[in-house]
Design a protein around this motif. Structure first.
Motif, PDB file in Angstrom:
ATOM      1  N   PRO A 158       0.974  -1.213  -0.390  1.00 54.45           N
ATOM      2  CA  PRO A 158      -0.367   0.169   0.069  1.00 54.45           C
ATOM      3  C   PRO A 158       1.109   1.444  -0.355  1.00 54.45           C
ATOM      4  CG  PRO A 158      -0.992  -2.095   1.500  1.00 54.45           C
ATOM      5  CD  PRO A 158       0.590  -2.331   0.975  1.00 54.45           C
ATOM      6  N   SER A 159       2.040   1.667   0.248  1.00 51.16           N
ATOM      7  CA  SER A 159       2.499   2.755   0.541  1.00 51.16           C
ATOM      8  C   SER A 159       2.875   2.727  -0.200  1.00 51.16           C
ATOM      9  CB  SER A 159       3.599   2.564   2.108  1.00 51.16           C
ATOM     10  OG  SER A 159       4.300   0.975   1.789  1.00 51.16           O
ATOM     11  N   LEU A 160       3.758   1.356  -1.076  1.00 58.02           N
ATOM     12  CA  LEU A 160       4.417   1.949  -2.385  1.00 58.02           C
ATOM     13  C   LEU A 160       3.303   2.045  -3.518  1.00 58.02           C
ATOM     14  CD1 LEU A 160       6.563   1.539  -4.414  1.00 58.02           C
ATOM     15  CD2 LEU A 160       6.432  -0.472  -4.813  1.00 58.02           C
ATOM     16  N   GLN A 161       2.151   1.936  -4.043  1.00 53.87           N
ATOM     17  CA  GLN A 161       1.012   2.651  -4.203  1.00 53.87           C
ATOM     18  C   GLN A 161       0.453   3.656  -3.933  1.00 53.87           C
ATOM     19  OE1 GLN A 161      -2.675   0.417  -4.244  1.00 53.87           O
ATOM     20  NE2 GLN A 161      -2.356  -0.472  -6.059  1.00 53.87           N
ATOM     21  N   ALA A 162       0.974   4.033  -2.935  1.00 60.25           N
ATOM     22  CA  ALA A 162       0.102   5.651  -2.523  1.00 60.25           C
ATOM     23  C   ALA A 162       0.929   6.467  -2.775  1.00 60.25           C
ATOM     24  CB  ALA A 162      -0.011   5.703  -0.971  1.00 60.25           C
ATOM     25  N   ALA A 163       2.661   5.862  -3.051  1.00 62.12           N
ATOM     26  CA  ALA A 163       3.630   7.561  -3.303  1.00 62.12           C
ATOM     27  C   ALA A 163       3.988   6.940  -5.223  1.00 62.12           C
ATOM     28  CB  ALA A 163       4.565   6.583  -3.620  1.00 62.12           C
ATOM     29  N   LEU A 164       3.065   5.908  -5.289  1.00 60.36           N
ATOM     30  CA  LEU A 164       3.107   5.396  -7.022  1.00 60.36           C
ATOM     31  C   LEU A 164       2.694   6.687  -7.337  1.00 60.36           C
ATOM     32  CD1 LEU A 164       4.215   4.788  -9.660  1.00 60.36           C
ATOM     33  CD2 LEU A 164       2.781   2.620  -9.606  1.00 60.36           C
ATOM     34  N   ILE A 165       1.205   5.977  -7.060  1.00 62.11           N
ATOM     35  CA  ILE A 165      -0.252   7.440  -7.786  1.00 62.11           C
ATOM     36  C   ILE A 165       0.007   8.345  -7.054  1.00 62.11           C
ATOM     37  CG2 ILE A 165      -2.217   6.348  -5.645  1.00 62.11           C
ATOM     38  CD1 ILE A 165      -2.623   6.625  -9.044  1.00 62.11           C
ATOM     39  N   GLY A 166       0.459   9.274  -5.806  1.00 64.56           N
ATOM     40  CA  GLY A 166       0.750  10.546  -6.172  1.00 64.56           C
ATOM     41  C   GLY A 166       1.303  10.966  -6.495  1.00 64.56           C
ATOM     42  N   GLU A 167       2.664  10.260  -6.823  1.00 58.26           N
ATOM     43  CA  GLU A 167       3.814  10.976  -8.718  1.00 58.26           C
ATOM     44  C   GLU A 167       2.285  11.021  -9.375  1.00 58.26           C
ATOM     45  OE1 GLU A 167       6.989  11.952  -7.964  1.00 58.26           O
ATOM     46  OE2 GLU A 167       6.572  12.345  -6.107  1.00 58.26           O
ATOM     47  N   VAL A 168       2.052  10.050  -9.865  1.00 55.68           N
ATOM     48  CA  VAL A 168       1.246  10.174 -11.185  1.00 55.68           C
ATOM     49  C   VAL A 168       0.292  11.370 -11.725  1.00 55.68           C
ATOM     50  CG1 VAL A 168      -0.391   8.739 -12.770  1.00 55.68           C
ATOM     51  CG2 VAL A 168       1.224   7.511 -11.787  1.00 55.68           C
ATOM     52  N   LEU A 169      -0.162  11.380 -10.377  1.00 53.99           N
ATOM     53  CA  LEU A 169      -1.673  12.627 -10.023  1.00 53.99           C
ATOM     54  C   LEU A 169      -0.838  14.079 -10.044  1.00 53.99           C
ATOM     55  CD1 LEU A 169      -3.697  10.597  -7.268  1.00 53.99           C
ATOM     56  CD2 LEU A 169      -4.184  10.994  -9.732  1.00 53.99           C
ATOM     57  N   GLN A 170       0.196  13.811  -9.156  1.00 52.76           N
ATOM     58  CA  GLN A 170       0.888  14.960  -9.590  1.00 52.76           C
ATOM     59  C   GLN A 170       1.170  15.766 -11.268  1.00 52.76           C
ATOM     60  OE1 GLN A 170       3.387  17.172  -6.286  1.00 52.76           O
ATOM     61  NE2 GLN A 170       3.288  14.948  -5.447  1.00 52.76           N
ATOM     62  N   CYS A 171       1.330  14.749 -11.532  1.00 55.09           N
ATOM     63  CA  CYS A 171       2.304  14.702 -12.978  1.00 55.09           C
ATOM     64  C   CYS A 171       1.010  15.108 -13.584  1.00 55.09           C
ATOM     65  CB  CYS A 171       3.001  13.326 -13.196  1.00 55.09           C
ATOM     66  SG  CYS A 171       3.502  13.695 -14.921  1.00 55.09           S
ATOM     67  N   LEU A 172       0.118  14.421 -13.638  1.00 50.97           N
ATOM     68  CA  LEU A 172      -1.232  14.436 -14.596  1.00 50.97           C
ATOM     69  C   LEU A 172      -1.260  16.137 -14.291  1.00 50.97           C
ATOM     70  CD1 LEU A 172      -3.431  11.663 -14.062  1.00 50.97           C
ATOM     71  CD2 LEU A 172      -1.504  12.296 -16.405  1.00 50.97           C
ATOM     72  N   ASP A 173      -1.196  16.571 -12.985  1.00 55.41           N
ATOM     73  CA  ASP A 173      -2.129  18.321 -12.173  1.00 55.41           C
ATOM     74  C   ASP A 173      -1.560  19.309 -12.901  1.00 55.41           C
ATOM     75  OD1 ASP A 173      -3.915  19.368 -10.956  1.00 55.41           O
ATOM     76  OD2 ASP A 173      -2.868  19.718  -8.836  1.00 55.41           O
ATOM     77  N   ARG A 174      -0.070  18.691 -12.935  1.00 58.35           N
ATOM     78  CA  ARG A 174       0.555  20.309 -13.239  1.00 58.35           C
ATOM     79  C   ARG A 174       0.700  20.287 -14.385  1.00 58.35           C
ATOM     80  NH1 ARG A 174       4.472  17.405  -9.460  1.00 58.35           N
ATOM     81  NH2 ARG A 174       5.625  16.459 -11.540  1.00 58.35           N
ATOM     82  N   TRP A 175       0.668  19.351 -15.283  1.00 60.86           N
ATOM     83  CA  TRP A 175       0.414  19.515 -16.644  1.00 60.86           C
ATOM     84  C   TRP A 175      -0.479  19.708 -16.793  1.00 60.86           C
ATOM     85  CZ3 TRP A 175      -2.590  18.171 -21.257  1.00 60.86           C
ATOM     86  CH2 TRP A 175      -2.208  18.524 -22.478  1.00 60.86           C
TER      87      TRP A 175
END
Length: 203
Positions: free
Chosen positions: A156-173
């Motif tokens: 779960p901790s890895l999944q949370a870190a992964l999705i956090g980075e992906v969502l931030q990337c999508l949001d920033r773009w």
């Protein structure tokens, strides 16, 4: 209007002007003089109502997020459990990206979350927003794993870190570029982003 309060239209103009200045220049390099001048205010008047750049920044973030929360139907994580999980998550993501695509002042404030010099330690509104977002994501991931809507082959901790980075990337773009596209293409891009997120997480 109570004595001592800034008129609503002047307050709104100041906050929107400040949001654009912070988003364009960063927190440290944003010019209070430029903001005040653009709004036709004097320095003494500004300091009477806000006191500092830090207070202005926090007010911009807090007021925009309050408005944004009233515009969105953010489901409680436990309410997402079941076969409608991805439909509800997709709807929320499309609503958020739709706001980014319209280029409103809420989108300008969204950029403040990603400033290299964002004063998170000195902005209760920004700090609380990040904590609230992370808490919602953690609980949503847990709900998705429990109901089988999200794969459970990663910690779960890895999944949370992964999705956090992906969502931030999508949001920033999206905050920087989505408004550059015609409305129909914005919707297609938003749906493609939602689909990419689902393919990343679904079993």
């Amino acid at each position: 209007m109570p004595a001592g309060e800034l008129a609503p239209d002047r307050r709104r103009r100041l906050l929107e002007t400040a949001a654009r200045e912070f988003a364009a220049e960063g927190y440290e390099h944003a010019s209070l003089n430029a903001i005040i001048h653009a709004c036709g205010m004097g320095k003494s008047s500004f300091y009477h109502y806000f006191g500092s750049k830090a207070v202005l920044f926090d007010t911009v973030v807090g007021e925009a997020l309050g408005e944004l929360a009233s515009m969105l139907d953010i489901p409680a994580p436990r309410d997402l459990a079941g076969p409608h999980f991805w439909d509800r998550v997709t709807d929320l993501l499309l609503d958020l990206l739709g706001i980014a695509g319209r280029g409103t002042w809420h989108a300008e404030v969204g950029k403040l979350f990603y400033l290299p010099d964002a004063p998170t330690g000195h902005s209760p509104a920004l700090r609380e927003a990040w904590e609230s977002i992370r808490s919602w994501l953690d609980r949503t991931l847990a709900t998705g794993r429990e109901c089988g809507a999200i794969r459970a082959d990663l910690p779960p901790s890895l999944q949370a870190a992964l999705i956090g980075e992906v969502l931030q990337c999508l949001d920033r773009w999206s905050l920087r570029h989505l408004h550059e596209y015609p409305a129909r293409e914005q919707e297609d891009l938003a749906r493609a982003q939602a689909d990419a997120l689902r393919r990343l997480l679904a079993p």
